[in-house]
Motif scaffolding. Structure first.
Motif, mmCIF file in Angstrom:
data_model
loop_
_atom_site.group_PDB
_atom_site.id
_atom_site.type_symbol
_atom_site.label_atom_id
_atom_site.label_comp_id
_atom_site.label_asym_id
_atom_site.label_seq_id
_atom_site.Cartn_x
_atom_site.Cartn_y
_atom_site.Cartn_z
ATOM 1 N N GLY A 166 -7.780 -21.833 2.408
ATOM 2 C CA GLY A 166 -7.299 -21.468 3.728
ATOM 3 C C GLY A 166 -8.394 -20.772 4.497
ATOM 4 N N ALA A 167 -8.111 -19.577 4.975
ATOM 5 C CA ALA A 167 -9.081 -18.817 5.763
ATOM 6 C C ALA A 167 -9.681 -17.663 4.961
ATOM 7 C CB ALA A 167 -8.416 -18.290 7.030
ATOM 8 N N GLU A 168 -9.751 -17.836 3.631
ATOM 9 C CA GLU A 168 -10.308 -16.803 2.775
ATOM 10 C C GLU A 168 -11.277 -17.393 1.756
ATOM 11 O OE1 GLU A 168 -7.074 -13.406 2.079
ATOM 12 O OE2 GLU A 168 -6.469 -15.342 1.263
ATOM 13 N N VAL A 169 -12.157 -16.545 1.276
ATOM 14 C CA VAL A 169 -13.027 -16.856 0.152
ATOM 15 C C VAL A 169 -12.290 -16.468 -1.117
ATOM 16 C CG1 VAL A 169 -15.147 -16.188 -1.041
ATOM 17 C CG2 VAL A 169 -15.141 -16.397 1.428
ATOM 18 N N VAL A 170 -12.356 -17.322 -2.135
ATOM 19 C CA VAL A 170 -11.841 -16.982 -3.460
ATOM 20 C C VAL A 170 -13.026 -17.064 -4.422
ATOM 21 C CG1 VAL A 170 -10.269 -17.599 -5.329
ATOM 22 C CG2 VAL A 170 -9.542 -17.892 -2.950
ATOM 23 N N PHE A 171 -13.261 -15.986 -5.141
ATOM 24 C CA PHE A 171 -14.391 -15.946 -6.071
ATOM 25 C C PHE A 171 -13.972 -16.559 -7.398
ATOM 26 C CE2 PHE A 171 -15.395 -12.962 -2.822
ATOM 27 C CZ PHE A 171 -16.740 -13.203 -2.599
ATOM 28 N N VAL A 172 -14.701 -17.584 -7.816
ATOM 29 C CA VAL A 172 -14.397 -18.357 -9.014
ATOM 30 C C VAL A 172 -15.149 -17.813 -10.222
ATOM 31 C CG1 VAL A 172 -14.517 -20.676 -10.019
ATOM 32 C CG2 VAL A 172 -13.955 -20.405 -7.612
ATOM 33 N N GLU A 173 -16.354 -17.309 -9.994
ATOM 34 C CA GLU A 173 -17.167 -16.778 -11.088
ATOM 35 C C GLU A 173 -18.104 -15.718 -10.522
ATOM 36 O OE1 GLU A 173 -17.782 -15.668 -14.263
ATOM 37 O OE2 GLU A 173 -17.133 -17.705 -14.759
ATOM 38 N N ARG A 174 -18.467 -14.787 -11.380
ATOM 39 C CA ARG A 174 -19.424 -13.752 -11.002
ATOM 40 C C ARG A 174 -20.161 -13.305 -12.241
ATOM 41 N NH1 ARG A 174 -18.023 -7.728 -9.008
ATOM 42 N NH2 ARG A 174 -18.171 -7.365 -11.220
ATOM 43 N N ILE A 175 -21.466 -13.184 -12.112
ATOM 44 C CA ILE A 175 -22.289 -12.641 -13.188
ATOM 45 C C ILE A 175 -23.036 -11.452 -12.603
ATOM 46 C CG2 ILE A 175 -24.156 -13.055 -14.823
ATOM 47 C CD1 ILE A 175 -23.489 -16.062 -14.622
ATOM 48 N N THR A 176 -22.995 -10.335 -13.301
ATOM 49 C CA THR A 176 -23.660 -9.138 -12.804
ATOM 50 C C THR A 176 -24.337 -8.412 -13.953
ATOM 51 O OG1 THR A 176 -23.363 -7.175 -11.435
ATOM 52 C CG2 THR A 176 -21.626 -7.647 -13.022
ATOM 53 N N GLY A 177 -25.355 -7.695 -13.627
ATOM 54 C CA GLY A 177 -26.085 -6.938 -14.642
ATOM 55 C C GLY A 177 -25.905 -5.448 -14.462
ATOM 56 N N ARG A 178 -26.341 -4.708 -15.450
ATOM 57 C CA ARG A 178 -26.198 -3.248 -15.405
ATOM 58 C C ARG A 178 -26.960 -2.626 -14.250
ATOM 59 N NH1 ARG A 178 -26.808 -3.517 -21.391
ATOM 60 N NH2 ARG A 178 -28.994 -3.601 -20.866
ATOM 61 N N SER A 179 -28.115 -3.184 -13.922
ATOM 62 C CA SER A 179 -28.923 -2.564 -12.865
ATOM 63 C C SER A 179 -28.724 -3.226 -11.503
ATOM 64 C CB SER A 179 -30.407 -2.611 -13.247
ATOM 65 O OG SER A 179 -30.815 -3.957 -13.389
ATOM 66 N N ALA A 180 -27.859 -4.233 -11.435
ATOM 67 C CA ALA A 180 -27.593 -4.898 -10.151
ATOM 68 C C ALA A 180 -26.759 -3.982 -9.261
ATOM 69 C CB ALA A 180 -26.864 -6.219 -10.386
ATOM 70 N N ILE A 181 -26.893 -4.170 -7.977
ATOM 71 C CA ILE A 181 -26.144 -3.361 -7.007
ATOM 72 C C ILE A 181 -24.646 -3.612 -7.178
ATOM 73 C CG2 ILE A 181 -26.281 -5.082 -5.175
ATOM 74 C CD1 ILE A 181 -26.746 -2.681 -3.284
ATOM 75 N N PRO A 182 -23.818 -2.590 -7.102
ATOM 76 C CA PRO A 182 -22.362 -2.808 -7.218
ATOM 77 C C PRO A 182 -21.843 -3.661 -6.052
ATOM 78 C CG PRO A 182 -22.922 -0.471 -7.432
ATOM 79 C CD PRO A 182 -24.159 -1.173 -6.985
ATOM 80 N N VAL A 183 -20.899 -4.532 -6.346
ATOM 81 C CA VAL A 183 -20.272 -5.372 -5.325
ATOM 82 C C VAL A 183 -18.760 -5.166 -5.352
ATOM 83 C CG1 VAL A 183 -22.089 -7.139 -5.274
ATOM 84 C CG2 VAL A 183 -20.207 -7.360 -6.890
ATOM 85 N N LEU A 184 -18.111 -5.518 -4.255
ATOM 86 C CA LEU A 184 -16.663 -5.331 -4.133
ATOM 87 C C LEU A 184 -15.868 -6.530 -4.641
ATOM 88 C CD1 LEU A 184 -16.509 -3.780 -0.542
ATOM 89 C CD2 LEU A 184 -16.594 -2.606 -2.754
ATOM 90 N N THR A 185 -16.551 -7.589 -5.016
ATOM 91 C CA THR A 185 -15.858 -8.821 -5.407
ATOM 92 C C THR A 185 -15.518 -8.827 -6.889
ATOM 93 O OG1 THR A 185 -17.956 -9.937 -5.793
ATOM 94 C CG2 THR A 185 -16.994 -10.142 -3.598
ATOM 95 N N ARG A 186 -14.530 -9.669 -7.222
ATOM 96 C CA ARG A 186 -14.159 -9.883 -8.624
ATOM 97 C C ARG A 186 -13.669 -11.315 -8.751
ATOM 98 N NH1 ARG A 186 -8.768 -10.070 -8.782
ATOM 99 N NH2 ARG A 186 -7.619 -9.033 -7.148
ATOM 100 N N VAL A 187 -13.733 -11.852 -9.937
ATOM 101 C CA VAL A 187 -13.252 -13.212 -10.173
ATOM 102 C C VAL A 187 -11.766 -13.265 -9.849
ATOM 103 C CG1 VAL A 187 -12.878 -15.000 -11.911
ATOM 104 C CG2 VAL A 187 -15.017 -13.712 -11.888
ATOM 105 N N GLY A 188 -11.389 -14.234 -9.057
ATOM 106 C CA GLY A 188 -10.009 -14.372 -8.615
ATOM 107 C C GLY A 188 -9.709 -13.588 -7.356
ATOM 108 N N GLY A 189 -10.649 -12.736 -6.942
ATOM 109 C CA GLY A 189 -10.457 -11.934 -5.746
ATOM 110 C C GLY A 189 -10.706 -12.729 -4.478
ATOM 111 N N ARG A 190 -10.181 -12.223 -3.385
ATOM 112 C CA ARG A 190 -10.297 -12.877 -2.085
ATOM 113 C C ARG A 190 -11.027 -11.959 -1.115
ATOM 114 N NH1 ARG A 190 -6.552 -17.084 -1.211
ATOM 115 N NH2 ARG A 190 -5.418 -17.529 -3.113
ATOM 116 N N PHE A 191 -11.634 -12.601 -0.115
ATOM 117 C CA PHE A 191 -12.346 -11.835 0.899
ATOM 118 C C PHE A 191 -12.352 -12.640 2.190
ATOM 119 C CE2 PHE A 191 -15.413 -8.749 2.337
ATOM 120 C CZ PHE A 191 -15.165 -7.671 1.505
ATOM 121 N N ALA A 192 -12.625 -11.961 3.279
ATOM 122 C CA ALA A 192 -12.700 -12.620 4.583
ATOM 123 C C ALA A 192 -13.910 -13.553 4.638
ATOM 124 C CB ALA A 192 -12.801 -11.573 5.683
ATOM 125 N N LEU A 193 -13.760 -14.687 5.302
ATOM 126 C CA LEU A 193 -14.838 -15.664 5.399
ATOM 127 C C LEU A 193 -16.019 -15.189 6.232
ATOM 128 C CD1 LEU A 193 -12.765 -18.938 5.927
ATOM 129 C CD2 LEU A 193 -14.295 -18.476 4.011
#
Length: 186
Positions: free
Chosen positions: A40-67
């Motif tokens: 629809g009018a949203e982003v859905v996160f299907v996968e995410r890989i992050t490391g210990r020293s990577a900047i924190p992000v607000l997204t999560r797998v299965g989460g939605r966000f504005a396009l």
């Protein structure tokens, strides 16, 4: 509930074919790597890989966000059907930071650039400290099925240095997805 959940498919073909490329992108950069689709009018996160020293992000797998705010969202919105684009532009564009694009005219110009250049850059638009570079993933028919992004610390980030690795990952995923018979979101 667990038994019912265990009967569900274990993932989409898109996620399965993308994962090796996402892992490679992470290994090369040690930064946040994300795979997203539009629903629809949203982003859905299907996968995410992050490391210990990577900047924190607000997204999560299965989460939605504005396009309109994220790198993957800009890619997906740039290639969305006209009715989705118009619905987003006619709606309220949420401001997450002072850098979030909330002017419909400016957003149209940015999306035209995304279509022209083949990638999107979202600098400090979701959080003040993050920059995202994203590229489209094509399905077997040449349509945009998803987007991949790299999210890094905005301070000192050089998008021009990140674009080639993100676009290379997107092209690899696109080829693998097409070979797997990918079309649409499956």
């Amino acid at each position: 509930m667990w038994e019912v959940g265990s009967l569900a498919p274990r993932g989409t073909p898109l996620r399965e074919v993308a994962l090796p490329f996402l892992e490679d992108l992470y290994l090369v950069t040690r930064e946040n790597v994300q795979l997203a689709v539009r629903e629809g009018a949203e982003v859905v996160f299907v996968e995410r890989i992050t490391g210990r020293s990577a900047i924190p992000v607000l997204t999560r797998v299965g989460g939605r966000f504005a396009l309109h705010a994220t790198g993957v969202g800009l890619v997906l919105l740039a290639h969305a059907p006209l009715e989705v684009l118009e619905r987003v532009l006619d709606g309220e564009l949420t401001r997450y930071t002072s850098a979030t694009i909330v002017d419909p005219g400016r957003l149209r110009r940015v999306l035209a650039g995304v279509r022209r250049d083949g990638y999107a850059v979202s600098r400090r638009a979701v959080t003040e400290d993050a920059l995202s570079v994203a590229a489209p993933i094509l399905d077997g028919r040449g349509g945009v099925a998803a987007a991949v992004s790299l999210v890094v610390a905005a301070e000192g980030a050089r998008p021009a240095a990140l674009v080639p690795v993100v676009r290379t990952a997107a092209r690899g995923i696109s080829r693998a997805y097409a070979r797997a018979g990918g079309s649409g979101l499956q």
